[in-house]
Every structure is written in C-alpha cells, then in structure tokens.
Design a protein around this motif. Structure first.
Motif, PDB file in Angstrom:
ATOM      1  N   GLY A  40       3.123  71.022  12.962  1.00  0.00           N
ATOM      2  CA  GLY A  40       2.623  70.926  11.593  1.00  0.00           C
ATOM      3  C   GLY A  40       3.700  70.692  10.554  1.00  0.00           C
ATOM      4  N   ILE A  41       4.941  70.482  10.982  1.00  0.00           N
ATOM      5  CA  ILE A  41       6.057  70.212  10.076  1.00  0.00           C
ATOM      6  C   ILE A  41       6.577  68.811  10.396  1.00  0.00           C
ATOM      7  CG2 ILE A  41       8.399  70.891   9.395  1.00  0.00           C
ATOM      8  CD1 ILE A  41       7.623  73.782  10.234  1.00  0.00           C
ATOM      9  N   ASP A  42       6.546  67.925   9.433  1.00  0.00           N
ATOM     10  CA  ASP A  42       6.905  66.530   9.643  1.00  0.00           C
ATOM     11  C   ASP A  42       8.424  66.397   9.762  1.00  0.00           C
ATOM     12  OD1 ASP A  42       7.143  63.795   9.724  1.00  0.00           O
ATOM     13  OD2 ASP A  42       6.583  63.478   7.624  1.00  0.00           O
ATOM     14  N   LEU A  43       8.918  66.199  10.987  1.00  0.00           N
ATOM     15  CA  LEU A  43      10.361  66.115  11.183  1.00  0.00           C
ATOM     16  C   LEU A  43      10.957  64.871  10.534  1.00  0.00           C
ATOM     17  CD1 LEU A  43      10.753  67.412  14.848  1.00  0.00           C
ATOM     18  CD2 LEU A  43      11.330  68.579  12.716  1.00  0.00           C
ATOM     19  N   ALA A  44      10.146  63.859  10.308  1.00  0.00           N
ATOM     20  CA  ALA A  44      10.632  62.668   9.611  1.00  0.00           C
ATOM     21  C   ALA A  44      10.758  62.910   8.105  1.00  0.00           C
ATOM     22  CB  ALA A  44       9.710  61.482   9.872  1.00  0.00           C
ATOM     23  N   GLY A  45      10.176  64.003   7.619  1.00  0.00           N
ATOM     24  CA  GLY A  45      10.153  64.246   6.185  1.00  0.00           C
ATOM     25  C   GLY A  45      10.892  65.487   5.730  1.00  0.00           C
ATOM     26  N   VAL A  46      11.517  66.237   6.668  1.00  0.00           N
ATOM     27  CA  VAL A  46      12.238  67.446   6.294  1.00  0.00           C
ATOM     28  C   VAL A  46      13.596  67.427   6.987  1.00  0.00           C
ATOM     29  CG1 VAL A  46      11.297  68.839   8.190  1.00  0.00           C
ATOM     30  CG2 VAL A  46      12.090  69.980   6.120  1.00  0.00           C
ATOM     31  N   ALA A  63      10.420  65.104  18.033  1.00  0.00           N
ATOM     32  CA  ALA A  63      10.152  64.147  16.961  1.00  0.00           C
ATOM     33  C   ALA A  63       9.428  62.919  17.504  1.00  0.00           C
ATOM     34  CB  ALA A  63      11.460  63.742  16.283  1.00  0.00           C
ATOM     35  N   GLU A  64       9.841  62.436  18.665  1.00  0.00           N
ATOM     36  CA  GLU A  64       9.155  61.307  19.302  1.00  0.00           C
ATOM     37  C   GLU A  64       7.677  61.630  19.518  1.00  0.00           C
ATOM     38  OE1 GLU A  64      12.634  59.289  22.147  1.00  0.00           O
ATOM     39  OE2 GLU A  64      11.161  60.645  22.998  1.00  0.00           O
ATOM     40  N   ARG A  65       7.403  62.836  19.989  1.00  0.00           N
ATOM     41  CA  ARG A  65       6.026  63.237  20.294  1.00  0.00           C
ATOM     42  C   ARG A  65       5.199  63.412  19.029  1.00  0.00           C
ATOM     43  NH1 ARG A  65       7.473  67.369  25.379  1.00  0.00           N
ATOM     44  NH2 ARG A  65       8.108  65.695  26.807  1.00  0.00           N
ATOM     45  N   LEU A  83      15.724  60.013  11.289  1.00  0.00           N
ATOM     46  CA  LEU A  83      15.826  61.464  11.129  1.00  0.00           C
ATOM     47  C   LEU A  83      17.063  61.841  10.325  1.00  0.00           C
ATOM     48  CD1 LEU A  83      14.830  62.773  14.678  1.00  0.00           C
ATOM     49  CD2 LEU A  83      13.396  62.606  12.636  1.00  0.00           C
ATOM     50  N   ASP A  84      16.933  62.951   9.589  1.00  0.00           N
ATOM     51  CA  ASP A  84      18.031  63.442   8.759  1.00  0.00           C
ATOM     52  C   ASP A  84      18.157  64.945   9.000  1.00  0.00           C
ATOM     53  OD1 ASP A  84      20.006  63.798   6.918  1.00  0.00           O
ATOM     54  OD2 ASP A  84      18.832  63.195   5.174  1.00  0.00           O
ATOM     55  N   GLY A  85      19.341  65.383   9.248  1.00  0.00           N
ATOM     56  CA  GLY A  85      19.563  66.802   9.485  1.00  0.00           C
ATOM     57  C   GLY A  85      20.980  67.018   9.960  1.00  0.00           C
ATOM     58  N   THR A  86      21.231  68.216  10.481  1.00  0.00           N
ATOM     59  CA  THR A  86      22.578  68.603  10.880  1.00  0.00           C
ATOM     60  C   THR A  86      22.520  69.435  12.154  1.00  0.00           C
ATOM     61  OG1 THR A  86      23.205  68.721   8.543  1.00  0.00           O
ATOM     62  CG2 THR A  86      24.690  69.735  10.119  1.00  0.00           C
ATOM     63  N   LEU A  87      23.417  69.137  13.066  1.00  0.00           N
ATOM     64  CA  LEU A  87      23.598  69.926  14.284  1.00  0.00           C
ATOM     65  C   LEU A  87      24.982  70.551  14.219  1.00  0.00           C
ATOM     66  CD1 LEU A  87      22.198  70.512  17.078  1.00  0.00           C
ATOM     67  CD2 LEU A  87      23.561  68.620  17.978  1.00  0.00           C
ATOM     68  N   TYR A 147      26.554  58.167  19.595  1.00  0.00           N
ATOM     69  CA  TYR A 147      25.107  57.927  19.622  1.00  0.00           C
ATOM     70  C   TYR A 147      24.525  57.981  18.211  1.00  0.00           C
ATOM     71  CZ  TYR A 147      20.219  58.335  21.071  1.00  0.00           C
ATOM     72  OH  TYR A 147      18.868  58.130  21.239  1.00  0.00           O
ATOM     73  N   CYS A 148      24.914  59.003  17.446  1.00  0.00           N
ATOM     74  CA  CYS A 148      24.354  59.143  16.101  1.00  0.00           C
ATOM     75  C   CYS A 148      24.849  58.037  15.173  1.00  0.00           C
ATOM     76  CB  CYS A 148      24.685  60.525  15.526  1.00  0.00           C
ATOM     77  SG  CYS A 148      23.750  61.868  16.297  1.00  0.00           S
ATOM     78  N   ALA A 149      26.141  57.705  15.276  1.00  0.00           N
ATOM     79  CA  ALA A 149      26.680  56.646  14.411  1.00  0.00           C
ATOM     80  C   ALA A 149      25.949  55.327  14.662  1.00  0.00           C
ATOM     81  CB  ALA A 149      28.174  56.484  14.653  1.00  0.00           C
ATOM     82  N   ARG A 150      25.549  55.106  15.910  1.00  0.00           N
ATOM     83  CA  ARG A 150      24.893  53.836  16.261  1.00  0.00           C
ATOM     84  C   ARG A 150      23.389  53.870  16.023  1.00  0.00           C
ATOM     85  NH1 ARG A 150      25.783  53.799  21.593  1.00  0.00           N
ATOM     86  NH2 ARG A 150      23.669  54.540  22.042  1.00  0.00           N
ATOM     87  N   ASP A 151      22.728  54.982  16.400  1.00  0.00           N
ATOM     88  CA  ASP A 151      21.263  54.993  16.461  1.00  0.00           C
ATOM     89  C   ASP A 151      20.566  55.873  15.426  1.00  0.00           C
ATOM     90  OD1 ASP A 151      21.345  53.251  18.608  1.00  0.00           O
ATOM     91  OD2 ASP A 151      21.345  54.846  20.099  1.00  0.00           O
ATOM     92  N   ILE A 152      21.249  56.893  14.882  1.00  0.00           N
ATOM     93  CA  ILE A 152      20.617  57.792  13.905  1.00  0.00           C
ATOM     94  C   ILE A 152      21.606  57.988  12.754  1.00  0.00           C
ATOM     95  CG2 ILE A 152      19.227  59.894  13.639  1.00  0.00           C
ATOM     96  CD1 ILE A 152      19.252  60.270  16.608  1.00  0.00           C
TER      97      ILE A 152
END
Length: 562
Positions: free
Chosen positions: A146-152, A173-175, A183-187, A218-223
C-alpha cells in the motif's frame, strides 16, 4: 577577501536565488518582520577568509548546497522505524506518512543485519526485536504494501547484507509494477564503519568491497537517482568518538569509496552524486553545527582537488542526520524530548538534508506509537513554528561558529594524514586512503582511538566535570515509570512458521540453481547484482544467499586485542 570579491559573490548568489524555485510560505518573523534569505558582510567591507565561508549554493558549500537554503525545500522528515514483522512495521510507516513524514527509513532486526533467516539457530530470541524481520522478497512486499515505492524515498539502514536486501527491495518494487530505473532512496551499505564501530559484518573487507563496487556500477548505470552508499558516521559517534573523529573517519571512508569507484573505471562526476552521508547530532549544540559545516567544505575540496570532480553535484555532500541515541537516558526519560529537540535544531542549523528524531523511550525499548508521534512532532515544530527555514545558514559569520568550524576541519585534516600514513607509500590496489583504512582496521587503530575518547568522556562524567541531568546531577524526580513497547515471542514463532510455508511452497530446484549461478558469478569479474536479483526472484531467502557467499568467501573474525 576584498569588498569587490564579496560583492561579486553576492551578485552570483542573488542571480541563482532569483532563478530558483521557492516554497509558497511565509518567511517573516513571528512579529511580521521581513528577513533576508541570507546574510553576509556589510556592503563595501572586506572580510579576510570569506572565501572559506562563501554564499549558499556555491563552492565550498560551507553554508549549504542550495542558494535558497530551506526556502527552496525544507529537510525531509525521515523517521527511522522497524519492529516485529513486516505487517506491524507497515502499519507504523503508514502512521508516519499519514502524520506528515516525508520519507521512510527501515530498521532491521539483528538476524537480518547479520544475513541470517528467522529460523536460523543463531536468530533465536532476536527476531523482530531491534527492527523488522526480513527473510525474503515476500517480506519486503508486505513491508511496503500500500506504499508506492515509485513515489516515496526509502532509506535502508543495513550494511553487511545490504546488497541482497536491496535486491529484495527492487523485486518488491517490480511486483508493484514500478519502473525500478526511476526509484529514489538510499542504502547504507557502508562496510568500513562496521569494522570501525558497529561490528555487523559478514566477510573479510575485500569481498564486501567487491559487492559494493558492483552495486555502485549497477546503480550508476541502471538506477541513477538511487544512492547506493550512505557513509555512516552515526555509529562511530555512538561508539564514543569525538565530533572531529566522527567527521574524519566518516569522510575518510567516503574517500575510500570514491577510490573504489575510480578503481572500477567509473566517472567520479557520475558516481559521486550517489554517495550520501549519515551523521550523529549530539548535545553540544555549536560543535555539531560546526561539524556539519566543515563536512561540506572538506568533501567539496577533496572531491575537486584530490579526486578530480568537476561537476557541482559530485562535490555536494548530502547528508541525513539522526539525533544522538547515546545521549538518551533511562533516568528521567522525559528529559530526552528536550535533548532531541536541541540536537535536531543543531542538525537543521547545520543544513541537514533529512532528519530523524529519536523517541524519548528508545533507551529502554523500541518506541511506542505515542513517543514516535512526539518525535515526529518535534521536527514539525522546528519546521513550522520557530523561523529556522527563513534564512540560509543564519549562524554564518559568527566568530565562534566560524572558529569552531575551522578548528574541527583542521583536526580532521590531521586525522586524514595519519590514515594515509597507515597505508604506506603503495602500491595501492584501490587507493591510498583505502589502504590506510584497511590497515587501521587490521591493526585496531580506529577502535583504539574511539575507546580512548570514550574513556576520557566517561572519566569526566564520573568526576562530575561533564553533566547529564537526571544521571549525575538533578537526580530527584516525581516522574512515573514509562509504559514501553514489548515485542511478543509470538512474532518469532509466526515468522518462522511463514518462512517454513514459503520454503515448502516454492520451486526449490529453481532456488538452488539461481543461488549456484550467483556463486559462479562471484568467481568472475561479472557484476553480481543481476544474478543475485534472479536468486531473489526465485524466492531464495536472505540466509540462503548469505550462507552461500559465506561458504565461498569465508567469515571475518576480528583479531583478539588487549
């Protein structure tokens, strides 16, 4: 700096401020007085050394990354939360977002932090207790239901098994149907600070750096919007370091990751914007403000002059702040509300990009709904009521703050030189700062320095030279005992039951093949992220992925030291 140079700088700032988007908000004082968006030396007056202070949004970024300060965008309220199972934590996230939180920050339980499943014998009694239990992509789906990972934007505080957990996040997120490229966020991912302070590692440093390098690529290229590394000083400070040590060790770790990216052939202007930072905000108000200002200045200078960055964003230090957990007291815990507010204000005046405020009961247990709401409201009072968003770097030019900023910066530079000295003259597989960090870890130099700083502070407390209200002064109280959040043993039993059902209902041959393929890739120079994603999609668990890599790479054990 002469008056003409200062005037030229102000004109540059004004042009950028005028062109930037501003929030639709009231930027007057409580009495209705108009205030300028930034203040500097009086017109026509020279100010020696002003080039080290400068204007907001301009190198060396001492006064902030953006010309508008918080007039353009306020800091993100990102409350750190996680407990029990994914469903319980999901409810807390919805409460935080519904109450005005701007982003999520995931706290994982100890088995997850150590790359173990909830049914692992070493997980007994720990499932769901210091964070949320995540065993597979199914748990990650439930966590964000119920939380939109594309929007938070979502931050995940985990380092040792960060990469497989990140893969579970991507699969969740794919599912949901999200385009993972947006996607935007931090690991967190920062493994250096684990060896230095927190001690939650899986392998020797080199395999961890292999995974981190793969993730950066991977992130620099794809996300491109996602930040694969949050270099963490928080845990270094919580272990007992001084402010200057926290700053220096954290930035040194950041320089190490820059060297890692460069050793992979990546463009510093492309990958450096994906590095973010995570600092502690302690109770010494002005020292913390100075620390944050010095951090931006040091990072910008080193990225430009040492590592060759030419773009502004590569020189920007973006950082999240959490108020100091170690400053919270079990005695008179309501006092912690005051400590947290002061620490949060220091972070804001230091220009933090996002902020978590600790709850008053976190020294005793995970926060209750009520204490979590008080922590959230603390940020909202700062943001909405007290006028700190009106002016960028309002303490800039203060004799005390500027002197303290310079002093902390100088101490940090001395520590950088010592770390590079530890690494010797080369050759360096990754880079000179990385060699020094690895040698410092191996020799126990970092842990020894932090232990000494913690000992000195503890002595000062016991002698009464440093004061903590309710602990070594003003100890009388009429306060009643707090009701705290307790995690039922049923959480662990239910999580183990669900995990057993998932394992029984999946295609175990497909899981085995995907994990074996991932291990095979680990023996090559191929990027491991796609193979690990395939294992997660097949419903391989966190423990299965990490155990396969432990079998391949071995387990790190810290040498005994006396």
């Amino acid at each position: 700096m002469n008056a003409d140079e200062i005037a030229a700088g102000r004109a540059r700032w004004q042009a950028r401020y005028d062109a930037a988007r501003k929030r639709d908000a009231d930027f007057t004082t409580l009495s209705g007085l108009e205030v300028e968006p930034v203040y500097g030396p009086p017109e026509g007056v020279a100010y020696p050394g002003f080039d080290r202070i400068g204007w907001p949004g301009e190198y060396p970024y001492t006064r902030g990354l953006h010309p508008t300060g918080y007039r353009g965008r306020a800091w993100t309220i990102r409350q750190f939360a996680g407990f029990g199972n994914a469903q319980q934590t999901n409810e807390r996230y919805k409460m935080i977002l519904g109450a005005g939180g701007g982003g999520l920050s995931v706290a994982f339980d100890m088995p997850t932090l150590m790359g173990r499943d909830s049914d692992d014998p070493q997980s007994l009694g720990e499932v769901g207790h210091c964070g949320v239990a995540i065993d597979s992509a199914v748990d990650m789906e439930a966590l964000f239901d119920g939380i939109d990972l594309a929007g938070v934007t979502t931050s995940m505080t985990i380092s040792g098994p960060a990469v497989p957990v990140f893969c579970m996040y991507l699969v969740a997120a794919e599912r949901q149907g999200a385009d993972i490229g947006t996607l935007d966020g931090t690991l967190q991912t920062d493994i250096f600070k684990e060896y230095i302070a927190q001690k939650e590692w899986l392998f020797d440093p080199e395999p961890h750096l292999r995974l981190i390098g793969d993730l950066m690529e991977y992130c620099a290229r794809d996300i491109p919007r996602y930040k694969p590394l949050s270099v963490s000083g928080y845990h270094i400070r919580e272990a007992g370091s001084t402010a200057a040590q926290e700053l220096a060790y954290t930035l040194a770790d950041g320089f190490g990751y820059v060297e890692l990216g460069l050793s992979r052939g990546l463009d510093v202007n492309v990958f450096a914007p994906g590095l973010s930072f995570f600092f502690d905000s302690h109770v010494d108000f002005f020292e913390e403000i100075a620390k944050f200002r010095a951090a931006r200045r040091i990072w910008a200078r080193w990225l430009r002059d040492v590592y060759g960055a030419t773009s502004e964003k590569a020189m920007w230090m973006r950082f999240h702040t959490q108020t100091a957990g170690v400053s919270l007291t079990a005695q008179q815990p309501v006092n912690n509300v005051v400590r947290t507010a002061v620490e949060a204000l220091a972070a804001v005046l230091g220009g933090t990009n996002s902020l978590h405020t600790n709850a008053l009961d976190e020294t005793l247990a995970l926060p209750t709904d009520e204490s979590a709401e008080i922590a959230l409201r603390t940020q909202q009072v700062l943001m909405e009521e007290i006028g700190v968003t009106n002016v960028a770097d309002p303490l800039g030019g203060s004799w005390y703050v500027e002197a303290l900023t310079d002093r902390i910066e100088a101490e940090a530079e001395e520590i950088f030189a010592r770390i590079r000295q530890l690494g010797g003259d080369g050759p360096h597989t990754i880079g000179p700062m990385t060699s020094g960090i690895l040698r410092g870890i191996e020799d126990g130099w970092f842990t020894g320095q932090i232990a000494e700083a913690a000992f000195v502070y503890q002595q000062a407390l016991e002698k009464g030279e440093k004061k903590i209200v309710g602990v070594n002064c003003h100890t009388g109280t009429i306060a009643k005992e707090l009701e705290i959040l307790r995690i039922s043993h049923e959480v662990e039993l239910e999580q183990r039951k669900l995990l057993a059902e998932r394992k029984a209902g999946r295609d175990n041959d497909a899981v085995r093949a995907a994990v074996e393929r991932m291990v095979a890739v680990s023996r090559t120079d191929e990027n491991m992220i796609p193979a690990m994603l395939d294992a997660v999609r097949a419903e391989a668990t966190l423990g299965e992925i990490c155990d396969a890599l432990r079998a391949e790479w071995g387990v790190y054990r810290e040498p005994a030291r006396f």
